[in-house]
Design an enzyme around this catalytic site. Sequence first.
Site, PDB file in Angstrom:
ATOM      1  N   ASP A   1       0.858  -1.176   0.000  1.00 19.19           N
ATOM      2  CA  ASP A   1       0.000   0.000   0.000  1.00 19.19           C
ATOM      3  C   ASP A   1       0.897   1.230   0.000  1.00 19.19           C
ATOM      4  O   ASP A   1       2.092   1.147   0.307  1.00 19.19           O
ATOM      5  CB  ASP A   1      -0.922   0.001   1.220  1.00 19.19           C
ATOM      6  CG  ASP A   1      -1.879   1.186   1.221  1.00 19.19           C
ATOM      7  OD1 ASP A   1      -2.648   1.309   0.250  1.00 19.19           O
ATOM      8  OD2 ASP A   1      -1.844   1.993   2.158  1.00 19.19           O
TER       9      ASP A   1
ATOM     10  N   CYS B   1      -4.117  -0.909  -2.584  1.00 18.85           N
ATOM     11  CA  CYS B   1      -4.182   0.535  -2.794  1.00 18.85           C
ATOM     12  C   CYS B   1      -4.932   0.764  -4.091  1.00 18.85           C
ATOM     13  O   CYS B   1      -4.553   0.226  -5.138  1.00 18.85           O
ATOM     14  CB  CYS B   1      -2.777   1.128  -2.881  1.00 18.85           C
ATOM     15  SG  CYS B   1      -2.719   2.872  -3.359  1.00 18.85           S
TER      16      CYS B   1
ATOM     17  N   GLU C   1      -6.207   9.335   9.481  1.00 17.54           N
ATOM     18  CA  GLU C   1      -4.877   9.228  10.062  1.00 17.54           C
ATOM     19  C   GLU C   1      -4.722  10.089  11.317  1.00 17.54           C
ATOM     20  O   GLU C   1      -3.821   9.862  12.122  1.00 17.54           O
ATOM     21  CB  GLU C   1      -3.817   9.561   9.016  1.00 17.54           C
ATOM     22  CG  GLU C   1      -3.825   8.568   7.865  1.00 17.54           C
ATOM     23  CD  GLU C   1      -2.542   8.576   7.057  1.00 17.54           C
ATOM     24  OE1 GLU C   1      -1.638   9.380   7.354  1.00 17.54           O
ATOM     25  OE2 GLU C   1      -2.444   7.754   6.114  1.00 17.54           O
TER      26      GLU C   1
END
Length: 284
Positions: A11, A74, A156
């Site tokens: 990824d 991804c 995140e």
Amino acid sequence: MNSNAAIGIIDSGVGGLTVARAVIDQLPNESIRYIGDTANGPYGPLPISEVRDHALALLESLADQGVKALVIACNTASAAMFRDAKERYSDRLGIPVIEVIQPAVRTAVTRTRTKRIGVIGTEGTIKSRAYQDSFVADPEIVVTAAACPRFVEFVEAGVTSGDELFAVARDYLQPLKDAKVDTVVLGCTHYPMISAAIQYVMGPDVSLVSSADATAFEVYQSLVSHNILRTDSSAPTHSFETTGDDTVRFETLAHRFLGLEVNRVDAFPTGTIPTIADINEETQ
């Protein structure tokens, strides 16, 4: 092909850990080797040619380590280089390569009732039209696509709810609501982490399709069809590596995405990838 070898997963960073988590859940006897390209990611804003080069370097590293299957976890990388990877590793070396776009598309087609499907992803994924083009086999399907780049920032940062996230989500998702889609493909592996917020904005009657779950099932099917399910009775091992040097942040995000205990982070050099952080985690 060594059936007891690990499954390799790549990824652009940590988003693919949702795919790793789904693979661990659906294939609990399999070992995982994951590389997140945090030194070069996120891939979304990068030119396709750069994404291709970075992602192929990660696959090459895993192939050199003897993995039995390769997973491109991804969406941007899948759009950029899946055909190249399939030719290089599946066709020439016999290593199955699985990506995240087609499994999600197939799932969305089975779920939609009105044939109005929404796709959300990074700018790179949406601009590539990889999802939009994948639905052309059914001319009755109408696809509405929207780039949602800030969703990655929220994930995140550990933000999964709140007024700011809801405001951004309403802005991003309004075109899908206007199009009256009944199914939405989460075309970025970060997005399952905020699926509750997306569901809240879209409403309870809209079905969300996680590319992570769909891809994990595709991995299972591939291992069965190639007769390479792990037969070793010992506990599987999972390692998670990063090309970046911020191993503390990677460990923190790995905790969040995997929901597993990460008990050690070691930095060490490797061949193709300049800097690798190895995370050994316990699943039991």
